[in-house]
Each structure stands twice: as structure tokens, then as C-alpha cells.
Design a protein around this motif. Structure first.
Motif, PDB file in Angstrom:
ATOM      1  N   ALA A  18       0.849  -1.209   0.000  1.00  0.00           N
ATOM      2  CA  ALA A  18       0.000   0.000   0.000  1.00  0.00           C
ATOM      3  C   ALA A  18       0.878   1.250   0.000  1.00  0.00           C
ATOM      4  N   ALA A  19       1.959   1.222   0.769  1.00  0.00           N
ATOM      5  CA  ALA A  19       2.804   2.419   0.892  1.00  0.00           C
ATOM      6  C   ALA A  19       3.565   2.696  -0.399  1.00  0.00           C
ATOM      7  N   VAL A  20       4.080   1.652  -1.032  1.00  0.00           N
ATOM      8  CA  VAL A  20       4.858   1.879  -2.263  1.00  0.00           C
ATOM      9  C   VAL A  20       3.936   2.418  -3.359  1.00  0.00           C
ATOM     10  N   LYS A  21       2.684   1.979  -3.355  1.00  0.00           N
ATOM     11  CA  LYS A  21       1.745   2.473  -4.370  1.00  0.00           C
ATOM     12  C   LYS A  21       1.413   3.955  -4.168  1.00  0.00           C
ATOM     13  N   GLN A  22       1.648   4.441  -2.934  1.00  0.00           N
ATOM     14  CA  GLN A  22       1.432   5.873  -2.667  1.00  0.00           C
ATOM     15  C   GLN A  22       2.707   6.686  -2.928  1.00  0.00           C
ATOM     16  N   GLU A  56     -14.118  -6.451  -1.020  1.00  0.00           N
ATOM     17  CA  GLU A  56     -14.071  -5.018  -0.672  1.00  0.00           C
ATOM     18  C   GLU A  56     -12.672  -4.463  -0.938  1.00  0.00           C
ATOM     19  N   LEU A  57     -11.654  -5.197  -0.457  1.00  0.00           N
ATOM     20  CA  LEU A  57     -10.297  -4.674  -0.625  1.00  0.00           C
ATOM     21  C   LEU A  57      -9.923  -4.607  -2.111  1.00  0.00           C
ATOM     22  N   ILE A  58     -10.399  -5.574  -2.890  1.00  0.00           N
ATOM     23  CA  ILE A  58     -10.141  -5.542  -4.339  1.00  0.00           C
ATOM     24  C   ILE A  58     -10.769  -4.266  -4.932  1.00  0.00           C
ATOM     25  N   ALA A  59     -12.022  -3.979  -4.551  1.00  0.00           N
ATOM     26  CA  ALA A  59     -12.686  -2.772  -5.069  1.00  0.00           C
ATOM     27  C   ALA A  59     -11.999  -1.499  -4.563  1.00  0.00           C
ATOM     28  N   LEU A  60     -11.400  -1.587  -3.390  1.00  0.00           N
ATOM     29  CA  LEU A  60     -10.680  -0.432  -2.837  1.00  0.00           C
ATOM     30  C   LEU A  60      -9.316  -0.232  -3.507  1.00  0.00           C
ATOM     31  N   GLY A  61      -8.952  -1.166  -4.394  1.00  0.00           N
ATOM     32  CA  GLY A  61      -7.674  -1.022  -5.115  1.00  0.00           C
ATOM     33  C   GLY A  61      -6.505  -1.702  -4.426  1.00  0.00           C
ATOM     34  N   GLY A  62      -6.814  -2.595  -3.472  1.00  0.00           N
ATOM     35  CA  GLY A  62      -5.722  -3.259  -2.741  1.00  0.00           C
ATOM     36  C   GLY A  62      -5.733  -4.771  -2.943  1.00  0.00           C
ATOM     37  N   ARG A 410     -18.760  -4.154  -4.861  1.00  0.00           N
ATOM     38  CA  ARG A 410     -18.121  -3.023  -5.546  1.00  0.00           C
ATOM     39  C   ARG A 410     -19.022  -1.787  -5.504  1.00  0.00           C
ATOM     40  N   GLU A 411     -20.315  -2.011  -5.696  1.00  0.00           N
ATOM     41  CA  GLU A 411     -21.272  -0.882  -5.638  1.00  0.00           C
ATOM     42  C   GLU A 411     -21.236  -0.211  -4.265  1.00  0.00           C
ATOM     43  N   ARG A 412     -21.088  -1.052  -3.239  1.00  0.00           N
ATOM     44  CA  ARG A 412     -21.047  -0.535  -1.875  1.00  0.00           C
ATOM     45  C   ARG A 412     -19.804   0.362  -1.677  1.00  0.00           C
ATOM     46  N   VAL A 413     -18.703  -0.113  -2.219  1.00  0.00           N
ATOM     47  CA  VAL A 413     -17.454   0.669  -2.115  1.00  0.00           C
ATOM     48  C   VAL A 413     -17.597   1.960  -2.931  1.00  0.00           C
ATOM     49  N   HIS A 414     -18.232   1.836  -4.078  1.00  0.00           N
ATOM     50  CA  HIS A 414     -18.475   2.996  -4.937  1.00  0.00           C
ATOM     51  C   HIS A 414     -19.326   4.040  -4.202  1.00  0.00           C
ATOM     52  N   LYS A 415     -20.366   3.557  -3.534  1.00  0.00           N
ATOM     53  CA  LYS A 415     -21.273   4.440  -2.789  1.00  0.00           C
ATOM     54  C   LYS A 415     -20.517   5.191  -1.686  1.00  0.00           C
ATOM     55  N   ALA A 416     -19.518   4.511  -1.128  1.00  0.00           N
ATOM     56  CA  ALA A 416     -18.720   5.165  -0.073  1.00  0.00           C
ATOM     57  C   ALA A 416     -17.685   6.121  -0.681  1.00  0.00           C
ATOM     58  N   GLY A 417     -17.631   6.185  -2.015  1.00  0.00           N
ATOM     59  CA  GLY A 417     -16.691   7.098  -2.692  1.00  0.00           C
ATOM     60  C   GLY A 417     -15.251   6.629  -2.582  1.00  0.00           C
ATOM     61  N   LEU A 418     -15.049   5.307  -2.480  1.00  0.00           N
ATOM     62  CA  LEU A 418     -13.695   4.824  -2.178  1.00  0.00           C
ATOM     63  C   LEU A 418     -13.132   3.851  -3.219  1.00  0.00           C
ATOM     64  N   ILE A 419     -13.754   3.788  -4.403  1.00  0.00           N
ATOM     65  CA  ILE A 419     -13.229   2.880  -5.439  1.00  0.00           C
ATOM     66  C   ILE A 419     -11.765   3.235  -5.724  1.00  0.00           C
ATOM     67  N   ASP A 420     -10.921   2.202  -5.737  1.00  0.00           N
ATOM     68  CA  ASP A 420      -9.494   2.342  -6.071  1.00  0.00           C
ATOM     69  C   ASP A 420      -8.719   3.286  -5.154  1.00  0.00           C
ATOM     70  N   LEU A 421      -9.230   3.460  -3.927  1.00  0.00           N
ATOM     71  CA  LEU A 421      -8.557   4.316  -2.947  1.00  0.00           C
ATOM     72  C   LEU A 421      -7.074   3.951  -2.794  1.00  0.00           C
ATOM     73  N   PHE A 422      -6.790   2.644  -2.694  1.00  0.00           N
ATOM     74  CA  PHE A 422      -5.418   2.202  -2.425  1.00  0.00           C
ATOM     75  C   PHE A 422      -4.608   1.963  -3.705  1.00  0.00           C
ATOM     76  N   ALA A 423      -5.219   2.231  -4.863  1.00  0.00           N
ATOM     77  CA  ALA A 423      -4.584   1.802  -6.122  1.00  0.00           C
ATOM     78  C   ALA A 423      -3.342   2.603  -6.475  1.00  0.00           C
ATOM     79  N   GLY A 424      -3.214   3.819  -5.982  1.00  0.00           N
ATOM     80  CA  GLY A 424      -2.054   4.641  -6.316  1.00  0.00           C
ATOM     81  C   GLY A 424      -2.165   5.183  -7.721  1.00  0.00           C
TER      82      GLY A 424
END
Ligand SMILES: Cc1cc2nc3c(=O)[nH]c(=O)nc-3n(C[C@H](O)[C@H](O)[C@H](O)COP(=O)(O)OP(=O)(O)OC[C@H]3O[C@@H](n4cnc5c(N)ncnc54)[C@H](O)[C@@H]3O)c2cc1C
Length: 425
Positions: A18-22, A56-62, A410-424
């Protein structure tokens, strides 16, 4: 931006990625010669609510580590008592794959490096010291993640368990676990239930070659073998010792439950070898992990960090934590999810951005907050939290968080506005 992760279990690996992607420069430090820690002998993924958390973590980009465990699964979508849609990774092949992935991202990995002290200044960790083989090491960083887990060292297994049973952590060879949080002067929390301090790990591995070929063939074909125990051989009371409360159900006491993770994963904390060898099919049984699995198992959940829901350790500005260090969380999935958030937030802290708290509309966010709240009570210190069963899986169902539909998750993560949050970037 230099981020230092101590502990190369699933949580440390998640944090480093997660850190290297940031955009941080990342060093991942592990005291043994292999990554994955207790994940070297686990293998069960995606059972019950772990499916939801992984998606969830996949949808969050992790999702990189879940992609690897999925690719390396020996069995997918299997059932065993109390558990549905599980997959089992091959414990022998998992570590090299994770190491390659981490190296490919430019993360520096220091194995055989045991951190034994910290240098503090202005309420922060400035640097850490320890040994790499015989050489002293001194590593400075802007932020740190404590992912040192809670297993061992032998003094704890001696005091609170049945002695050192020679588990995969190999403390006698590499030196025992040392907590970064404790070294930074923070008072850690201790799991306890009644008189039991900590909890005993809940499974062992038998060498498949030592079992009856019919059992092995069933395992190879289906991933699962459930062998009923004669009444006289049922050892009552062992289940309450387990840290894995999701498996503390009568089926695991009344049967031998084996799962195929490359070895035959025996779903009980320990089973006296003489008694085991009296059961048809197990006459030649031999333990692969822990070597003294006939006697006991490792003790975990002794030193956990007080922390907030962003996984920042209380009392040290630039220290975050993941995995078992972050509380009474059991499992690889749980370690990957919390490790990822810890690594991401450590970089936000370096950037002077507010560390992020995941909302309770996501199972991961709810678990992080729930376990912290539970640990403020005496009763809660006796619980273990996992997406895969027991109290938290019930809570997921009651709060409508459990789902096996990746699209819905994925829709749930999208609703929270967090899609690909960790993707960098
Ligand atoms: C026998 C057994 C079977 C299990 N089976 C499963 C399963 O099938 N499925 C599942 O989901 N979960 C399983 N679990 C639980 C799961 O393995 C853990 O909850 C999870 O992997 C913990 O990850 P972690 O990264 O927090 O800690 P750990 O895996 O304990 O990793 C911590 C790492 O930190 C290193 N370390 C400690 N101190 C230092 C230091 N000072 N310097 C450098 N390095 C240090 C350790 O060597 C270790 O590698 C099992 C656990 C055990 C013990």
C-alpha cells in the motif's frame, strides 16, 4: 518519504504494498528467512465473510495479494463444517510468489533482520536498530508500521501454553518476536479469557505421506476429509483454548477435520500423537507443523497496540499497526486488510494528510472499529474477531454486510466514494 515496515507477515506485506503504491520508498523487515509469518502454515481464504472482505479490498484497489492467493489455490469454493465457499492456498508455494511480487514493486526486503530497539524524539520514532545475522543495523524513516504480530516468543508459549512446540516462527533460530510498539514505550493490551492469557493457535499440519492413501486421495480430490472420532477419543474442552473461535463448534471436536493446503491441515490446536495413531487411517501420522503438534501450539494475542480506527498507535505520532498487532483479529484476510490501511495511512501521515478511517458501511471498516471497541471491555478481551465466523460474521449478517456478489460489494465501495482508494497512481 521513507516508510519502514517491521514484520513480514501478511499484514506487513499488505502495508508495504500500500505504501509503495502511494509513492513512498519502502523497507520491509522480517526477522526470519521467509515472509508471511504465520501465513506460512495457514491457507484458508474466502470462507464465509472473508469473501466479502476480500472483494471489498479488491474494489478499494488493494487486491494484489488476493489475486495471488486465488491463483495459488489448490481448492476453490469448497465447504467444510460451518464454512462455505472457502479456498485453500498451497502453503509451500505461497511465499516465493509474494516475495517476487513485493520485489517487483521496488520494495527493499530485509530478511534475517530482527529489530530490537527504537530511537525516539519529539514523540516519534526516528530510527530503529537490530541485527541482520551478526551485523548491527540502524534504519531511519519518516513513518513506521508495526506488523510484528502477536505469536510467541517461546517465553509466552512456555508460560501460557504447553511449551515451545517448534512452530514455523522458529524463534530459537532467529530470535523471538519483538514489538515495535512496546519498544516505543506504549503499554500493550493482552487478550485473555478466564484464566487463559492469550490464545492457542487452532490448527496443525500432518504430512500427507504419513496418512492412509484413501484419506489423501479424498483430500486431493475434494480438499476436505471429515473422519468421525470414536466417542472415547473425543477430547472435550480443547476448543475453548482456540484463538479461531470460528472453528470452535462441536463438529471440530467430534471429528477429525482435515483440509488440503498441500499438507493435511488438522483443524484442532493439538492432538496427542499416540491417541491420533489409534484412529484408523492415522496409524503412521506425523506432524509437519508445529513439530510437537501432539503436545500443543503457539500462543498468540499477548501484545496488541492501543490504536485508533485509522490504525495509528496511541502515543507515537508516526507509528501505525496492522494484523494481529492491531487487535484481536484472526486471519490472513484480516491481516492483509488492516495492513493495507496501516501502510496507506502511514504515507498520508508523512504527507501531513489526515489518516483515513474506513466507514462502517464496509465490513473492513466495521471490523476495525468493532474490535477496538470490544477490547475496551473485559468480555471483549476474550473474543476474537474474524470475518469468517463467530460474533463478527453474525454481526455482518445482521448488518447486511455479508455478500458473495462482487458486483454488489463493488457498488457498496463505490457508494462510499472509495473505489481504487489504495490503487495509487
Ligand atoms: C497454525 C496457524 C494456522 C493458521 N491458519 C489460518 C488459516 O488457514 N487462514 C487464516 O486466515 N488465518 C490462519 N491463521 C491466522 C493467521 O495466520 C494470522 O492471524 C495472520 O496471518 C497474522 O498476520 P500478521 O502479519 O499480523 O502476523 P504474523 O503472521 O505473526 O507475522 C508477523 C511477522 O513479524 C515478524 N517479526 C516479529 N518481530 C519482529 C522483529 N522485531 N523484527 C522483524 N520481524 C519481526 C515475525 O517473524 C513474523 O513473520 C493461522 C495461524 C496459525 C498460527
Amino acid at each position: 518519504m521513507k516508510m519502514v515496515v517491521v514484520g513480514g507477515g501478511w499484514a506487513g506485506c499488505g502495508a508495504a504494498l500500500a505504501a509503495v503504491k502511494q509513492g513512498a520508498e519502502v523497507v520491509l523487515i522480517e526477522r526470519t528467512d521467509m515472509l508471511l509469518g504465520t501465513g506460512l502454515v495457514g491457507g484458508i481464504m474466502r470462507n464465509n465473510g472473508r469473501f466479502t472482505a476480500a472483494e471489498e479490498l479488491i474494489a478499494l484497489g488493494g487486491g494484489e495479494l488476493f489475486a495471488l492467493t486465488d491463483q495459488n489455490a489448490l481448492h476453490r469454493n469448497i465447504e467444510f463444517p460451518g464454512h462455505r465457499h472457502a479456498s485453500l492456498y498451497n502453503v509451500a508455494r505461497m511465499e516465493p510468489g509474494v516475495r517476487k511480487l513485493i520485489q517487483s514493486k521496488g520494495i527493499e526486503i530485509l530478511t534475517r533482520t530482527r529489530i530490537t530497539d527504537v530511537e525516539m524524539g519529539d514523540g516519534r520514532i526516528k530510527s530503529i536498530t537490530g541485527k541482520r545475522d551478526e551485523d548491527s543495523v540502524h534504519i531511519s524513516g519518516d513513518a513506521f508500521v508495526d506488523a510484528t504480530g502477536t505469536a510467541g516468543p517461546p517465553a509466552n508459549c512456555n508460560k501460557y501454553g504447553n511449551g515451545c512446540v517448534m512452530c514455523i516462527l522458529r524463534c530459537h533460530s532467529f530470535g523471538g518476536r519483538v514489538s515495535l510498539t512496546a519498544k516505543a514505550g506504549v503499554k500493550e493490551m493482552i487478550g485473555r479469557k478466564g484464566d487463559q492469557i492469550g490464545a492457542m493457535s487452532g490448527s496443525c499440519k500432518l504430512l500427507k505421506e504419513s496418512l492412509d492413501p484413501q484419506i489423501v486421495s479424498l483430500l486431493d480430490k475434494t480438499g476436505v476429509a471429515v473422519v468421525p472420532l470414536p466417542a472415547a477419543k473425543i477430547l472435550k474442552g480443547k476448543l475453548s483454548l482456540k484463538c479461531c473461535q470460528q472453528y470452535a463448534i462441536p463438529e471440530f471436536e467430534e471429528n477429525i477435520v482435515l483440509l488440503d493446503t498441500g499438507h493435511a491441515k488438522l483443524m484442532t490446536p493439538f492432538f496427542p500423537l499416540d491417541l491420533l495413531r489409534e484412529i484408523p487411517g492415522f496409524e503412521n501420522a506425523r506432524y509437519e507443523d508445529p513439530y510437537a503438534g501432539g503436545q500443543g501450539n503457539s500462543i498468540r494475542y499477548i501484545g496488541m497496540a492501543p490504536r485508533d480506527d485509522a490504525l495509528a498507535v496511541e502515543g507515537v505520532e508516526n507509528l501505525f499497526c496492522g494484523g494481529e498487532k492491531a487487535g484481536l483479529l484472526v486471519g490472513h484476510t484480516e491481516a492483509i486488510c488492516t495492513g493495507t490501511l496501516a501502510g496507506y495511512n502511514a504515507v498520508r501521515w508523512i504527507r501531513k494528510e489526515k489518516p483515513l478511517v474506513l466507514p462502517d458501511t464496509l465490513a473492513i471498516g466495521d471490523a476495525i472499529a468493532y474490535v477496538r471497541q470490544q477490547m475496551t471491555t473485559e468480555e471483549g478481551l476474550g473474543l476474537k474477531v474474524t470475518f469468517s465466523g463467530s460474533v463478527f460474521f453474525e454481526r455482518m449478517k445482521a448488518r447486511n454486510l455479508y455478500s458473495t456478489d462482487p458486483k454488489l460489494i463493488r457498488e457498496r465501495v463505490h457508494k462510499a466514494g472509495l473505489i481504487d482508494l489504495f490503487a495509487g497512481k
